[in-house]
Design an enzyme around this catalytic site. Structure first.
Site, PDB file in Angstrom:
ATOM      1  N   ASP A 152      59.663 -48.555 -78.910  1.00  0.00           N
ATOM      2  CA  ASP A 152      59.320 -47.635 -79.997  1.00  0.00           C
ATOM      3  C   ASP A 152      58.009 -48.089 -80.637  1.00  0.00           C
ATOM      4  OD1 ASP A 152      59.628 -45.821 -82.347  1.00  0.00           O
ATOM      5  OD2 ASP A 152      61.660 -45.599 -81.591  1.00  0.00           O
ATOM      6  N   HIS A 225      59.065 -45.140 -87.537  1.00  0.00           N
ATOM      7  CA  HIS A 225      60.002 -44.630 -86.528  1.00  0.00           C
ATOM      8  C   HIS A 225      60.775 -45.755 -85.843  1.00  0.00           C
ATOM      9  CE1 HIS A 225      61.283 -42.574 -82.803  1.00  0.00           C
ATOM     10  NE2 HIS A 225      61.177 -41.455 -83.484  1.00  0.00           N
ATOM     11  N   SER A 569      65.729 -38.651 -81.631  1.00  0.00           N
ATOM     12  CA  SER A 569      65.344 -40.057 -81.809  1.00  0.00           C
ATOM     13  C   SER A 569      66.388 -40.817 -82.605  1.00  0.00           C
ATOM     14  CB  SER A 569      64.035 -40.158 -82.602  1.00  0.00           C
ATOM     15  OG  SER A 569      62.932 -39.972 -81.770  1.00  0.00           O
TER      16      SER A 569
END
Ligand SMILES: *[C@@H]1O[C@H](CO)[C@@H](O)[C@H](O)[C@H]1NC(C)=O
Ligand SMILES: *[C@@H]1O[C@H](CO)[C@@H](O)[C@H](O)[C@H]1NC(C)=O
Ligand SMILES: *[C@@H]1O[C@H](CO)[C@@H](O)[C@H](O)[C@H]1NC(C)=O
Ligand SMILES: *[C@@H]1O[C@H](CO)[C@@H](O)[C@H](O)[C@H]1NC(C)=O
Ligand SMILES: *[C@@H]1O[C@H](CO)[C@@H](O)[C@H](O)[C@H]1NC(C)=O
Ligand SMILES: *[C@@H]1O[C@H](CO)[C@@H](O)[C@H](O)[C@H]1NC(C)=O
Ligand SMILES: *[C@@H]1O[C@H](CO)[C@@H](O)[C@H](O)[C@H]1NC(C)=O
Length: 780
Positions: A152, A225, A569
């Site tokens: 990520d 994220h 996600s």
């Protein structure tokens, strides 16, 4: 490749032109699996010799090499001209040569996040959907000794989610490293985060050197994220997780709070773009990360990254890397994508990964609108800004757009589209559509509006993605949006109040499928049903980067420890966490056995006791949720598993005409049908007459004699026969095969059912375990 958080913008960004035939770009040259007969430096020389064979000089070959994949994945990434790439692709030992950039590089990762301190954190979010989850956590020792790798945007080491107090020792098998870099050194790894690396060469060869004021050349996450996804998998249990101290407090925790995490940063900011437009992740970098992760010794990989369009397995870095991972028993969970509700939109369709869709929780951040006529309209928000408890003038954005905005975009509050004169001091009502949800709020604020109501447009249903807007705001579903619109049209001086947000738990029906979740059919191979499963992905609370605002807008300078984020996600790490818990309980189970357990025990009902629906309230189907909704406690004891070995996958690849992934494997002379691959689901495409497939189940339940009985709910218009329909096992570990014959019912419903796809179910039941598989059949 892009990170798969929700997206509702359709901005297309202009790309550097790479297509001209003389121009070089990064390609991956893939040779399949290593034979195991070469030392690392020999592999490097061998890759170099291939590269040198198409380059003018040794030196040119040396500088054009980005990565030599040496551990499991045999291949390299190098800058090549299309001619050089095509020369290499003609060599027999080369499986595939493909560009490191997705062809359609459409970056539109608008995350809509929010953060709040909620009354419940992830732990409770999981609890709601994990019956007796405490027992599961205890059985799994909270994931102790399991290592989960996360590809990520890195992680924020100062977050409390990454503390290592009372963590067990780092497993002796671990071979990873803590790679130093900008604002990051070895002190930032510990017994929680046991490894952290970054991969930037693919990115830099496309965009030029990383701008190190925007992002850190290190595993540090300046986006948020990666912090969100990795803390969802394995963040520590943190009491008093609160949003800016102003909203309710609660406990936040990852699904497997005692797993070790290994962070592989492969996603980076896009130069010149606001972070709200998302990150980008390159095939060359991801493959390097996966090759290292496999060698480092991760047990589970969580990858919330996908392509914008479906890509064939041999040209898809995640599919390739995952196949090598699965050979080593690593479970790979991937997000399905956020391109719903259109069909055929999902990414990561390989049968050896777990492809995860997204659905809602049973929680709301209720912030109703009170209209001037007394009507109360339900809304949701997590913004912390509030209006006074009085009515303000209300206006529809479509009535105050400046003249140069086209009709279909008026009412959408796109940047610089509102008249300041007419918005000033009012609550502005906008529709979703083009543009980001938080960006529309920013536009209302820019134009002088004092409040903002965001309405779902036609077809978006009642799903609400709660956002941390930059002004007082609330979001309403399609039905409610029409009420507001009609009210505005019905009166000369419309007014409204927006009530402050309150967390409401136990809402129903839940879960329902998020409208954004990408759907089947699997366009890469329609005989493999995807997605596999669904898990919570709407309005999920987890840790956040200290270097990015919750809305990700550059003009938003708020800093938060926790944020609420939506997308597949977010659902993918829930499944990765569940897989880690299963791995802790059953350390010898294969990747396929763990996927099978999660799938055959998944639920089909919502908390109203009816079948799971989509965001519009219509029945959902396996193209949205696969086998159903994640139920990890049941998955720990599935009774039977559909196991699939690495060589089964190689045979399958032979069947679809993609041999060569492993040169030590020879394709069988008689190839099985692609739908003979031993998956816990069945997809039949273009059925002509009838088709029989084989499946094999392994008894992982009762040690003694057990009988399982088959039951079928056939797809409408088809007959399904299971043979034998009773399976008798004498001991644990025993395997039994059976055949499924699907036959079209001749002309039974001719002219009645025009549905292209029909769905059904097959279950085995022994009085204790229900082992259920979805079926999808098309004959068109
Ligand atoms: C690592 O970074 C921290 C600050 O982030 C600093 O306090 C520490 O001295 C550094 N350690 C080393 C070994 O450089
Ligand atoms: C790096 O980003 C900063 C902040 O956006 C910007 O001011 C600067 O010009 C950028 N540097 C380069 C070399 O592009
Ligand atoms: C807001 O005002 C209404 C009357 O206008 C009143 O009934 C309500 O209690 C008020 N709410 C709060 C939170 O003060
Ligand atoms: C409309 O025109 C204004 C300037 O008059 C400009 O700032 C704005 O970007 C334009 N909007 C659109 C949607 O073209
Ligand atoms: C976005 O804008 C384009 C161009 O005006 C339009 O064709 C499209 O329908 C819009 N999409 C949405 C979701 O409003
Ligand atoms: C779900 O159940 C609740 C409580 O039993 C009820 O109020 C609600 O109307 C039901 N919703 C649907 C969509 O059936
Ligand atoms: C379907 O099967 C029949 C009989 O086996 C064959 O004649 C026909 O060509 C097939 N149709 C298609 C579309 O394959």
């Amino acid at each position: 490749m892009e990170i798969l958080s929700t997206i509702f913008s359709l901005f297309l960004f202009v790309l550097p032109i790479l297509a001209s035939s003389s121009q070089s770009q990064v390609y991956i040259v893939y040779f399949g699996e290593h034979k195991g007969d070469k030392k690392l430096h020999e592999i490097e020389e061998y890759h170099h010799s291939y590269l040198a064979s198409v380059k003018e000089t040794e030196e040119e070959a040396r500088v054009s090499m980005l990565y030599s994949y040496k551990h499991s994945i045999n291949g390299f990434a190098a800058t090549l001209t299309p001619t050089q790439a095509s020369k290499l692709s003609e060599l027999e030992e080369v499986v595939s040569v493909f560009p490191s950039h997705p062809r359609k590089h459409k970056m539109h990762t608008t995350r809509s996040w929010e953060f709040v301190g909620l009354e419940e954190g992830i732990k409770q979010q999981l609890h709601m959907h994990m019956d007796k989850s405490e027992a599961l956590l205890t059985r799994a020792k909270y994931g102790r000794n399991v290592i989960v790798g996360v590809l990520d945007s890195g992680f924020w080491p100062e977050s409390k989610s990454y503390g290592d107090e009372d963590m067990g020792p780092i497993p002796k098998s671990w071979k990873g490293i803590c790679q130093e870099g900008d604002a990051f050194n070895s002190s930032h790894c510990n017994r929680k985060v046991v490894g952290a690396r970054y991969y930037v060469k693919g990115y830099e060869s496309y965009y030029g050197p990383l701008n190190r004021t925007v992002d850190c050349l290190s595993p540090r996450d300046k986006d948020g994220h990666g912090t969100h996804t990795s803390s969802t998998v394995g963040g520590r249990t943190v009491p008093d997780a609160a949003f800016m101290g102003s909203l309710a407090q609660g406990t936040a925790s990852g699904g497997a709070p005692l797993v070790h995490l290994a962070i592989y940063k492969v996603c980076w900011g896009i130069p010149g773009k606001d972070k709200v437009n998302g990150n980008t992740c390159f095939e060359a970098d991801m493959l390097a990360a996966m090759d290292d992760a496999i060698n480092d010794g991760v047990h589970v990989l969580s990858i919330s990254i996908g392509t914008t369009t479906p890509v064939k397995y041999h040209e898809d870095g995640i599919s390739i890397g995952a196949l090598h991972a699965v050979k080593k028993g690593i479970v790979v969970a991937c997000s399905a994508g956020n391109y719903g509700p259109q069909p055929g939109t999902l990414s990561n369709p390989a049968p050896w990964v777990i492809t995860v869709g997204a659905s809602s929780l049973d929680r709301k951040f209720s912030a109703p609108v009170v209209l001037g006529n007394g009507l109360i309209v339900e809304g949701e928000t997590i913004t912390t800004y509030r209006l006074d408890n009085i009515s303000y003038p209300l206006v529809y954005a479509g009535e105050i757009t400046i003249p140069n905005v086209t009709r279909e975009l008026s009412g959408q509050c796109l940047p610089n589209s509102l008249s300041s004169e007419k918005a000033n001091g009012k609550i502005v009502f906008c529709f979703r559509g083009n543009g980001t949800r938080v960006g529309k709020g920013m536009e209302v604020k820019r134009a002088g509006g004092i409040g903002y109501i965001l309405g779902n447009a036609k077809g978006q249903g009642e799903e609400i993605v709660a956002d941390p807007h930059v002004l007082p705001a609330t979001s309403v579903g399609e039905h409610e949006a029409m009420k507001i619109y009609k009210y505005i049209k019905s009166t000369k001086f419309p007014v409204a109040k927006i009530l402050p947000a309150a967390t409401v738990v136990g809402t129903s029906p839940a879960p329902f499928m998020a409208s954004f979740t990408s759907r089947g059919p699997n366009v890469v191979d329609p005989t493999i049903l995807k997605p596999d499963i669904t898990a919570p992905g709407l309005n999920i609370l987890a840790a956040w980067s200290g270097a990015d605002s919750p809305s990700k807008l550059a003009s938003d300078d708020r800093i938060v420890e926790w944020n609420i984020y939506s997308g597949t996600s977010m659902s993918c790490p829930h499944v990765a966490a569940a897989a880690a818990l299963l791995k802790a309980i059953h350390p010898t189970w294969s990747s396929a056995a763990i996927r099978s357990s999660l799938m055959t025990t998944a639920g089909l009902e919502n908390n109203n006791g009816t079948l799971i629906t989509d965001a519009m309230g219509n029945p959902a189907n396996p193209f949205q949720y696969g086998a159903g909704h994640l139920q990890p406690t049941k998955a720990a004891d599935p009774g039977l598993v559909y196991d699939t070995s690495y060589t089964d996958y190689l045979t399958y690849l032979c069947s679809i005409g993609m041999p060569g992934f492993d040169s030590s494997f020879k394709c069988p002379k008689v190839l099985p049908k692609t739908n003979d691959l031993n998956t816990p689901s069945l997809a039949i495409s273009k059925l002509n007459g009838s088709l029989t497939v084989t499946r094999t189940v392994t008894n992982v339940g009762h040690p003694g004699k057990t009988s399982y009985f088959a039951s079928v709910k056939p797809p409408m218009g088809y007959r399904v026969k299971i043979s034998p329909s009773i399976l008798i096992f004498k001991h644990k570990g025993q395997k039994k095969s059976f055949k499924i014959t699907v036959e079209k019912e001749r002309d039974v419903i001719q002219g009645v059912s025009a549905q292209e796809y029909e769905f059904g179910w097959l279950s085995w039941f022994d009085g204790v375990h229900t082992v259920r598989s979805p079926m999808v059949v098309s004959s068109a």
